[in-house]
Design a protein around this motif. Sequence first.
Motif, PDB file in Angstrom:
ATOM      1  N   ARG A   1      57.901  44.349  35.972  1.00 18.89           N
ATOM      2  CA  ARG A   1      57.203  44.928  34.571  1.00 18.89           C
ATOM      3  C   ARG A   1      55.846  44.342  34.728  1.00 18.89           C
ATOM      4  O   ARG A   1      54.806  45.130  34.284  1.00 18.89           O
ATOM      5  N   VAL A   2      55.688  43.153  35.109  1.00 18.39           N
ATOM      6  CA  VAL A   2      54.285  42.622  35.153  1.00 18.39           C
ATOM      7  C   VAL A   2      53.433  43.684  36.327  1.00 18.39           C
ATOM      8  O   VAL A   2      52.161  43.998  36.100  1.00 18.39           O
ATOM      9  N   ILE A   3      54.025  43.729  37.611  1.00 18.01           N
ATOM     10  CA  ILE A   3      53.408  44.586  38.366  1.00 18.01           C
ATOM     11  C   ILE A   3      52.959  46.079  37.723  1.00 18.01           C
ATOM     12  O   ILE A   3      51.893  46.583  38.100  1.00 18.01           O
ATOM     13  N   ASP A   4      53.938  46.511  37.137  1.00 14.92           N
ATOM     14  CA  ASP A   4      53.490  48.067  36.253  1.00 14.92           C
ATOM     15  C   ASP A   4      52.534  47.705  35.580  1.00 14.92           C
ATOM     16  O   ASP A   4      51.556  48.509  35.632  1.00 14.92           O
ATOM     17  N   ASP A   5      52.419  46.788  34.718  1.00  5.73           N
ATOM     18  CA  ASP A   5      51.149  46.415  33.783  1.00  5.73           C
ATOM     19  C   ASP A   5      50.018  46.346  34.413  1.00  5.73           C
ATOM     20  O   ASP A   5      48.914  46.851  33.872  1.00  5.73           O
ATOM     21  N   ILE A   6      50.046  45.371  35.440  1.00  5.48           N
ATOM     22  CA  ILE A   6      48.712  45.057  36.162  1.00  5.48           C
ATOM     23  C   ILE A   6      48.182  46.249  36.740  1.00  5.48           C
ATOM     24  O   ILE A   6      46.991  46.678  36.811  1.00  5.48           O
ATOM     25  N   PHE A   7      48.962  46.814  37.699  1.00  2.00           N
ATOM     26  CA  PHE A   7      48.423  47.624  38.670  1.00  2.00           C
ATOM     27  C   PHE A   7      48.583  49.187  38.271  1.00  2.00           C
ATOM     28  O   PHE A   7      47.711  50.007  38.850  1.00  2.00           O
ATOM     29  N   VAL A   8      49.454  49.567  37.297  1.00  2.00           N
ATOM     30  CA  VAL A   8      49.689  50.940  37.077  1.00  2.00           C
ATOM     31  C   VAL A   8      49.084  51.469  35.374  1.00  2.00           C
ATOM     32  O   VAL A   8      47.947  52.075  35.586  1.00  2.00           O
ATOM     33  N   ARG A   9      49.452  50.513  34.710  1.00  2.00           N
ATOM     34  CA  ARG A   9      48.936  50.914  33.132  1.00  2.00           C
ATOM     35  C   ARG A   9      47.604  50.488  33.230  1.00  2.00           C
ATOM     36  O   ARG A   9      46.686  51.071  32.768  1.00  2.00           O
ATOM     37  N   GLN A  10      47.233  49.303  33.643  1.00  2.00           N
ATOM     38  CA  GLN A  10      45.902  48.652  33.258  1.00  2.00           C
ATOM     39  C   GLN A  10      44.899  49.006  34.471  1.00  2.00           C
ATOM     40  O   GLN A  10      43.856  48.768  34.267  1.00  2.00           O
ATOM     41  N   ARG A  11      45.540  49.620  35.682  1.00  2.00           N
ATOM     42  CA  ARG A  11      44.599  49.994  36.937  1.00  2.00           C
ATOM     43  C   ARG A  11      43.613  49.100  37.099  1.00  2.00           C
ATOM     44  O   ARG A  11      42.500  49.246  37.333  1.00  2.00           O
ATOM     45  N   ALA A  12      44.016  47.504  37.300  1.00  2.00           N
ATOM     46  CA  ALA A  12      43.254  46.533  37.484  1.00  2.00           C
ATOM     47  C   ALA A  12      42.685  46.623  38.885  1.00  2.00           C
ATOM     48  O   ALA A  12      41.377  45.864  38.844  1.00  2.00           O
ATOM     49  N   LEU A  13      42.995  47.470  39.717  1.00  2.00           N
ATOM     50  CA  LEU A  13      42.369  47.161  40.870  1.00  2.00           C
ATOM     51  C   LEU A  13      41.623  48.595  41.141  1.00  2.00           C
ATOM     52  O   LEU A  13      41.518  49.299  42.406  1.00  2.00           O
ATOM     53  N   ARG A  14      41.510  49.565  40.059  1.00  2.00           N
ATOM     54  CA  ARG A  14      40.930  50.722  40.454  1.00  2.00           C
ATOM     55  C   ARG A  14      39.510  50.871  39.492  1.00  2.00           C
ATOM     56  O   ARG A  14      39.066  52.006  39.164  1.00  2.00           O
ATOM     57  N   ARG A  15      39.037  49.608  38.822  1.00  2.00           N
ATOM     58  CA  ARG A  15      37.817  49.566  38.238  1.00  2.00           C
ATOM     59  C   ARG A  15      36.675  49.168  39.124  1.00  2.00           C
ATOM     60  O   ARG A  15      36.328  48.311  39.355  1.00  2.00           O
ATOM     61  N   TYR A  16      35.726  50.476  39.465  1.00  2.00           N
ATOM     62  CA  TYR A  16      34.692  50.276  40.403  1.00  2.00           C
ATOM     63  C   TYR A  16      33.546  49.512  39.496  1.00  2.00           C
ATOM     64  O   TYR A  16      33.366  49.907  38.368  1.00  2.00           O
ATOM     65  N   THR A  17      32.918  48.901  40.332  1.00  2.00           N
ATOM     66  CA  THR A  17      31.449  48.273  39.667  1.00  2.00           C
ATOM     67  C   THR A  17      30.185  48.276  40.486  1.00  2.00           C
ATOM     68  O   THR A  17      30.741  48.995  41.823  1.00  2.00           O
ATOM     69  N   TRP A  18      29.065  48.173  40.015  1.00  2.00           N
ATOM     70  CA  TRP A  18      28.096  48.195  40.953  1.00  2.00           C
ATOM     71  C   TRP A  18      28.221  47.424  42.177  1.00  2.00           C
ATOM     72  O   TRP A  18      28.561  46.054  41.928  1.00  2.00           O
ATOM     73  N   PRO A  19      27.952  47.447  43.303  1.00  4.53           N
ATOM     74  CA  PRO A  19      28.615  46.616  44.518  1.00  4.53           C
ATOM     75  C   PRO A  19      27.594  45.678  44.567  1.00  4.53           C
ATOM     76  O   PRO A  19      27.055  45.567  46.245  1.00  4.53           O
ATOM     77  N   ARG A  20      27.531  44.822  43.790  1.00  4.30           N
ATOM     78  CA  ARG A  20      26.374  43.667  44.430  1.00  4.30           C
ATOM     79  C   ARG A  20      27.214  42.336  44.690  1.00  4.30           C
ATOM     80  O   ARG A  20      27.019  41.690  45.738  1.00  4.30           O
ATOM     81  N   TYR A  21      28.357  42.128  44.013  1.00  3.36           N
ATOM     82  CA  TYR A  21      29.312  41.176  44.459  1.00  3.36           C
ATOM     83  C   TYR A  21      30.553  41.524  44.890  1.00  3.36           C
ATOM     84  O   TYR A  21      31.341  40.824  45.662  1.00  3.36           O
ATOM     85  N   SER A  22      30.894  42.642  44.568  1.00  4.42           N
ATOM     86  CA  SER A  22      32.277  43.197  45.202  1.00  4.42           C
ATOM     87  C   SER A  22      32.218  44.668  44.788  1.00  4.42           C
ATOM     88  O   SER A  22      31.201  45.348  44.163  1.00  4.42           O
ATOM     89  N   ILE A  23      33.070  45.475  45.454  1.00 10.92           N
ATOM     90  CA  ILE A  23      33.241  46.967  45.161  1.00 10.92           C
ATOM     91  C   ILE A  23      33.963  47.116  43.622  1.00 10.92           C
ATOM     92  O   ILE A  23      33.630  47.982  43.018  1.00 10.92           O
ATOM     93  N   LEU A  24      35.042  46.361  43.456  1.00 11.04           N
ATOM     94  CA  LEU A  24      35.741  46.398  42.029  1.00 11.04           C
ATOM     95  C   LEU A  24      35.223  45.495  41.015  1.00 11.04           C
ATOM     96  O   LEU A  24      34.785  44.316  41.431  1.00 11.04           O
ATOM     97  N   ASP A  25      35.491  45.689  39.969  1.00 12.40           N
ATOM     98  CA  ASP A  25      35.205  44.897  38.867  1.00 12.40           C
ATOM     99  C   ASP A  25      36.460  44.009  38.599  1.00 12.40           C
ATOM    100  O   ASP A  25      37.586  44.527  38.475  1.00 12.40           O
ATOM    101  N   HIS A  26      36.239  42.708  38.873  1.00 13.02           N
ATOM    102  CA  HIS A  26      37.382  41.584  38.917  1.00 13.02           C
ATOM    103  C   HIS A  26      37.861  41.363  37.423  1.00 13.02           C
ATOM    104  O   HIS A  26      38.814  40.607  37.405  1.00 13.02           O
ATOM    105  N   THR A  27      37.333  41.316  36.557  1.00  9.26           N
ATOM    106  CA  THR A  27      37.218  40.654  35.363  1.00  9.26           C
ATOM    107  C   THR A  27      38.515  41.008  34.597  1.00  9.26           C
ATOM    108  O   THR A  27      39.344  40.109  34.188  1.00  9.26           O
ATOM    109  N   ARG A  28      39.136  42.243  34.609  1.00 13.91           N
ATOM    110  CA  ARG A  28      40.376  42.694  34.048  1.00 13.91           C
ATOM    111  C   ARG A  28      41.332  42.040  34.699  1.00 13.91           C
ATOM    112  O   ARG A  28      42.476  41.582  34.333  1.00 13.91           O
ATOM    113  N   PHE A  29      41.082  42.089  36.294  1.00  7.11           N
ATOM    114  CA  PHE A  29      42.284  41.655  37.124  1.00  7.11           C
ATOM    115  C   PHE A  29      42.489  40.489  36.917  1.00  7.11           C
ATOM    116  O   PHE A  29      43.584  39.780  36.846  1.00  7.11           O
TER     117      PHE A  29
END
Length: 616
Positions: free
Chosen positions: A374-402
Amino acid sequence: MSQRVLSTGFARIGLLADLTDEERAALEAELEPMPLMRGDILVRQGEEADALYIVVSGRFDVRIAGRSEPVAEIGPGSPVGEIAFLAGGLRTATVTAVRDSLVVRLERSHFDRLCARIPRIWGALTAALARRLADQTAGRAQQIDSVPRTIAVVRAGVEPVPAAFVTDLVAAFGRLGRTRLVDSSNVRDVTGERDLASGGATEALNALEGAHDTVIYVADPLLTAWSEKAMRQADLVLRVGLVSRDAASLVAENVLEQFASKLVAPGAQRLVLLHPRRRGPQGTRHWLAGRNVGMHHHAALGERADVDRVARFVTGRALGLVTCGGGAFCAAHVGLYKALVEKGVSFDIMGGTSGGSAMAAGFAMGQTPDEIDRVIDDIFVRQRALRRYTWPRYSILDHTRFDRLLEECYGGVEIEDLWLPFFAISTNLSRHGLTCHRRGSLWEAVRASGSIPALLPPFYTREGEMLVDGALVDNVPVRSMREIKAGPNIVVAFEVPQLERFAVDYRSLPSRGALARRMLFPFSSRPLPDAPSLGAVLMRSLLANRNEFERHLQPSDLLMVPPLPAGMSILDWGRHGELMTRAHSWGLTEVDRLREDGHSALTRFQASAAIVPARR
């Protein structure tokens, strides 16, 4: 030393077994008994070989300058330094007593005189030397026994070791082999000597090892002569601390522990923390601060399973779970773990890399497989924590929600407070090596272990070190587990789908401008090349060395490779449920098959399986 003790000890020495009684008596008259205390150096590398020594009782390790580990171990009945002695050269190694021991010494002048009278003595020594050289040539050189045979139990902190725990400990080792308890109440009966420092007392205690698999010495609450003797005789010191509410003020290292620290290497010391009941421990860092021990264990008073687990660790029987990294494939760990638990398999220690470390951390916390799913589903599917892109200064993804979601899952837990030992692997770019997280914040360890380079920013420690995904250096951390403990492991690895060839015209990859125009006009008739995404390329790069771990596998290890769904990508978290179900079904069948085949990792420990860890 009495002549009786020397005679009975010398009679056991097989080195000169071919001599007659008269010849042995003549030799024995020239021998000088030498009791040594633990840590005493018998011979030193580079010194003149002016005497021959024979071990009557005890144990010695042999070290060569420039090597950190002993190269050999010498026990009763073996000569010491006979090569240099017979050749008339210099000592080739340093030999040190690793417990109180007894040797006999034969000076060169006495040896020469004896050989003139009894030439067979020279022949017996050269024959023994020839046998040893033959064994070395054939690969049968004596191996160092890494399993402790003698254990000293001493109190840690201010409280005495509960008598009930000692009883349980003796029973736990007794279930694994022949065990003998010695304490101040019966040591005189064992030794027949009043002076514990005498060679006769040392020999009598050493003789117990020949009749038992494990000898447990229980020290007095104070640093008495017996307490010192118990620790000098021990291969391993087990410090036992009674945990109370006021732990921070009661955990200071006491005089027995200080004596042990001066005498015994940190790797040969363990800390057992006894809790009044099975609950999530807290404040373990106070006990570990100022104590340099190889490992610590949590146990609840009166819980057989906990004490059995300590005995398995000491004797090299502890069962480990090693979980690899692999992005979305790591959902298979959950299904396989569920199958193992349902089949009665449980673990003494867990550790992993990247996504595998996150799953193992959940297991070690006592979360059920369904809760983790259930935690996997919440973090990666419902919250899409690794699909939030950001300006690529420090990384490609926004890490804050993750990060926030990880901290909600693992935050507030220290690794050392977990009921079962746990570790996570990250790559240290500051030190250009591996970091094995065994203490500190659990969520930080999990976050560092899964810091996919470029996709996520590195994790920066308080000391300023930069950590990224552990898959770069050790994606299947069998080696790290082996460095923590001996014994069997269930190792989970993935056979990543073979997509070695890609039908992509390299020249068709668009420029920045062409890609921008395509984003502005998404309905263009000209499709983009069907090439792997940046994330997929990065994840495949991390797993490129996935088979390196196989050379660290031992015969007692069990490698399990659950099947992966066809066409599933390494970032396809949406299929976690399907993958978990598939791995669970496969695991149930595979465990039955392996048990029928008699694999030791699933049979030897079934009767004394580790407990499911306490829920926090």
